[in-house]
Scaffold this active site. Structure first.
Site, PDB file in Angstrom:
ATOM      1  N   ASN A  65      -7.064   4.692   9.590  1.00  5.05           N
ATOM      2  CA  ASN A  65      -6.725   3.509  10.050  1.00  5.05           C
ATOM      3  C   ASN A  65      -6.539   3.461  11.643  1.00  5.05           C
ATOM      4  OD1 ASN A  65      -4.691   5.574   8.893  1.00  5.05           O
ATOM      5  ND2 ASN A  65      -3.257   4.354  10.418  1.00  5.05           N
ATOM      6  N   SER A 104      -4.071  -2.777  -0.318  1.00 15.25           N
ATOM      7  CA  SER A 104      -2.906  -3.489   0.407  1.00 15.25           C
ATOM      8  C   SER A 104      -3.284  -5.022   0.655  1.00 15.25           C
ATOM      9  CB  SER A 104      -2.129  -2.985   1.391  1.00 15.25           C
ATOM     10  OG  SER A 104      -1.109  -3.816   2.006  1.00 15.25           O
ATOM     11  N   GLN A 106      -7.656   0.744   4.420  1.00 16.90           N
ATOM     12  CA  GLN A 106      -8.470   0.316   5.272  1.00 16.90           C
ATOM     13  C   GLN A 106      -9.884   0.155   4.782  1.00 16.90           C
ATOM     14  OE1 GLN A 106      -7.710  -0.760   8.413  1.00 16.90           O
ATOM     15  NE2 GLN A 106      -5.527  -0.266   8.375  1.00 16.90           N
ATOM     16  N   THR A 124      10.076  -8.331 -12.190  1.00 17.74           N
ATOM     17  CA  THR A 124       9.175  -9.213 -12.044  1.00 17.74           C
ATOM     18  C   THR A 124       7.991  -9.312 -11.227  1.00 17.74           C
ATOM     19  OG1 THR A 124      11.314 -10.359 -12.988  1.00 17.74           O
ATOM     20  CG2 THR A 124       9.456 -11.820 -12.340  1.00 17.74           C
ATOM     21  N   GLY A 170       0.917  -1.242   0.038  1.00 19.16           N
ATOM     22  CA  GLY A 170       0.091  -0.105  -0.065  1.00 19.16           C
ATOM     23  C   GLY A 170       0.678   1.202  -0.004  1.00 19.16           C
ATOM     24  N   CYS A 206       4.215   4.854  18.156  1.00 23.62           N
ATOM     25  CA  CYS A 206       5.215   3.851  18.608  1.00 23.62           C
ATOM     26  C   CYS A 206       5.919   3.263  17.445  1.00 23.62           C
ATOM     27  CB  CYS A 206       4.961   3.064  19.684  1.00 23.62           C
ATOM     28  SG  CYS A 206       3.561   2.173  19.421  1.00 23.62           S
TER      29      CYS A 206
HETATM   30  C1  LIG Z   1      -1.367  -0.092   6.322  1.00 23.34           C
HETATM   31  C2  LIG Z   1      -1.802   1.285   5.639  1.00 23.34           C
HETATM   32  C3  LIG Z   1      -1.011   1.606   4.827  1.00 23.34           C
HETATM   33  C4  LIG Z   1       0.342   1.055   4.209  1.00 23.34           C
HETATM   34  O1  LIG Z   1       0.193  -0.348   3.465  1.00 23.34           O
HETATM   35  P1  LIG Z   1       1.327  -1.374   3.471  1.00 23.34           P
HETATM   36  O2  LIG Z   1       1.012  -2.476   2.425  1.00 23.34           O
HETATM   37  O3  LIG Z   1       1.692  -1.860   5.045  1.00 23.34           O
HETATM   38  O4  LIG Z   1       2.465  -0.454   3.060  1.00 23.34           O
HETATM   39  C5  LIG Z   1      -1.272   2.785   3.840  1.00 23.34           C
HETATM   40  N1  LIG Z   1      -2.391   3.291   4.324  1.00 23.34           N
HETATM   41  C6  LIG Z   1      -3.079   2.839   5.411  1.00 23.34           C
HETATM   42  C7  LIG Z   1      -4.414   3.699   5.829  1.00 23.34           C
HETATM   43  C8  LIG Z   1      -2.941   1.639   6.120  1.00 23.34           C
HETATM   44  O5  LIG Z   1      -3.649   1.284   7.181  1.00 23.34           O
END
Ligand SMILES: *Cc1c(COP(=O)(O)O)cnc(C)c1O
Length: 400
Positions: free
Chosen positions: A157, A205, A185, A243, A72, A331
């Site tokens: 999130n 993601s 999310q 790839t 993501g 954190c």
């Molecule tokens: C987890 C998250 C991401 C990042 O996705 P990844 O695949 O972990 O890089 C981006 N935006 C939101 C809102 C997320 O919760």
């Protein structure tokens, strides 16, 4: 290990769906490079394109509009970085101004801050006490000509608040800007349809929807200007070199298939659990303050503050009791700064510090919720008794 293990941190990541696990094990036998013309390559190519079709269909997109990414974060970096390109030779006509929000994921916020150093003008929308942006403020920014991109996350999130993406897209387009939403999310929790949303770019993601880590997808509407973030190969129609991660791609498609089947009933169930938690916590714990929008919110997420109790202490005591949650502070980045999201909603630093995020998932049961309601009040009481800062019904009671 405590006897019980309850995972209330599904917004951080999710366990693999059993069907995804099976798919991955089977896919491991297939090692061809999708770009190879022989039988090994053709088999891999067929699987990648089949997966693309399934992922596209679940968001109402055409398969040619899906670019598989490594995460993501990569999807979001790709979209924002287009606008640094606009200042150089790739897209001479691109308007080098971005409007985003104060509550985006760090992969949007930090990328946008980097773009500022590369000559891009970035504005950050405020949010109200529930975490919603103001369309009036967006329009003000859009009126100051030159905005090329609006990037507003679909669901937050930390607090779960859902934005009115169709209205935001319409406004962006009215002023000639492109529209991106980070739907990481939202996707798989609530319906996501690129045409109903009216977006030009949308990020998802794999690991937030019971799929593998290290795989994501970016929706790019047909005809939208684009510039690859990773160069040096013709893969993904020249939009992302490297790839293809066949294993991840097949796992992602299976995760999407499972969302198609499970999402609606699960949303209903988790919304019920969330209200059980909200009511149970309110009834059992003094001065519990809920963060985020009470209804316009993804159904699995509940963010709550307990003035006089540090989020990190609550997290550690809950962990001893076998319950995994996360805190409102960043954190993850090694600092204990209060959450930028909570601060943007106008809560003070103490309330932001005393917050925890409970994010449920497909395996959450009513027993998990009851156990949480059994152990949490004692933990909060213990922490508050050790602190001198908490006065029952103190100043916080008034800002509920
Ligand atoms: C987890 C998250 C991401 C990042 O996705 P990844 O695949 O972990 O890089 C981006 N935006 C939101 C809102 C997320 O919760």
């Amino acid at each position: 290990m405590p006897s019980r293990q309850i995972y209330f941190d599904n917004n951080a990541t999710t366990p693999l769906h059993p069907e995804v696990k099976k798919e991955l094990v089977a896919a491991m036998e297939m090692y061809g490079n999708p770009s190879s013309m022989h039988a090994f390559g053709r088999e891999a190519r067929a699987n990648v394109e089949d997966a693309r079709h399934r992922v596209a269909a679940f968001m109402g997109a055409d398969e040619s509009e899906i670019v598989f990414t490594g995460s993501g974060s990569e999807g979001n970096n790709t979209v924002l970085s287009l606008f640094a390109c606009g200042t150089s030779q790739c897209f001479p006509g691109m308007k080098p101004k971005i409007v985003t929000t104060k509550i985006e994921h760090p992969c949007v916020l930090e990328t946008s801050q980097c773009l500022v150093h590369r000559g891009v003008d970035v504005s950050y929308l405020d949010v109200d006490a529930y975490g919603k942006i103001d369309l009036g403020q967006l329009e003000e920014y859009l009126k100051s000509d030159g905005v090329g991109l609006v990037s507003v996350m679909m669901a937050n999130n930390e607090i779960g608040t859902i934005q009115d993406i169709p209205a935001i897209s319409a406004l962006a387009h009215q002023y000639g800007a492109l529209m991106h939403t980070d739907a990481v999310q939202a996707f798989g929790k609530i319906p996501v349809d690129v045409n109903e949303l009216g977006v030009d770019f949308l990020t998802i993601s794999g690991h937030k929807i019971y799929g593998p880590k290290g795989i994501g997808a970016l929706y790019v509407r047909k005809g939208t200007p684009y510039c690859p973030f990773i160069r040096g190969g013709h893969q993904e129609r020249g939009r992302r070199a490297g790839t293809e991660n066949t294993l991840g791609i097949m796992g992602l498609a299976m995760a999407v298939d499972m969302r198609k089947i499970e999402m609606a009933a699960e949303a209903e169930r988790l919304r019920g659990f969330r209200e059980m938690l909200r009511e149970g916590i309110s009834a059992r714990i003094d001065d519990a303050l809920f963060n985020g929008h009470p209804t316009d919110s993804i159904p699995n997420t509940l963010n709550v503050s307990f003035p006089g109790a540090e989020g990190e202490s609550i997290l550690l005591y809950l962990d001893l009791a076998g319950i995994a949650v996360s805190t409102g502070s960043a954190c993850a980045s090694g600092s204990l700064d209060p959450s930028h999201v909570l601060l943007a909603t106008g809560v003070d630093a103490e309330r932001a510090h005393g917050s925890i995020r409970i994010s449920m998932g497909r395996s959450t049961t009513v027993e998990d919720v009851e156990y949480m309601l059994d152990v949490l009040p004692g933990i909060i009481e213990r922490i508050r008794n050790m602190s001198t800062a908490y006065i029952k019904g103190g100043p916080h009671a008034a800002i509920r």
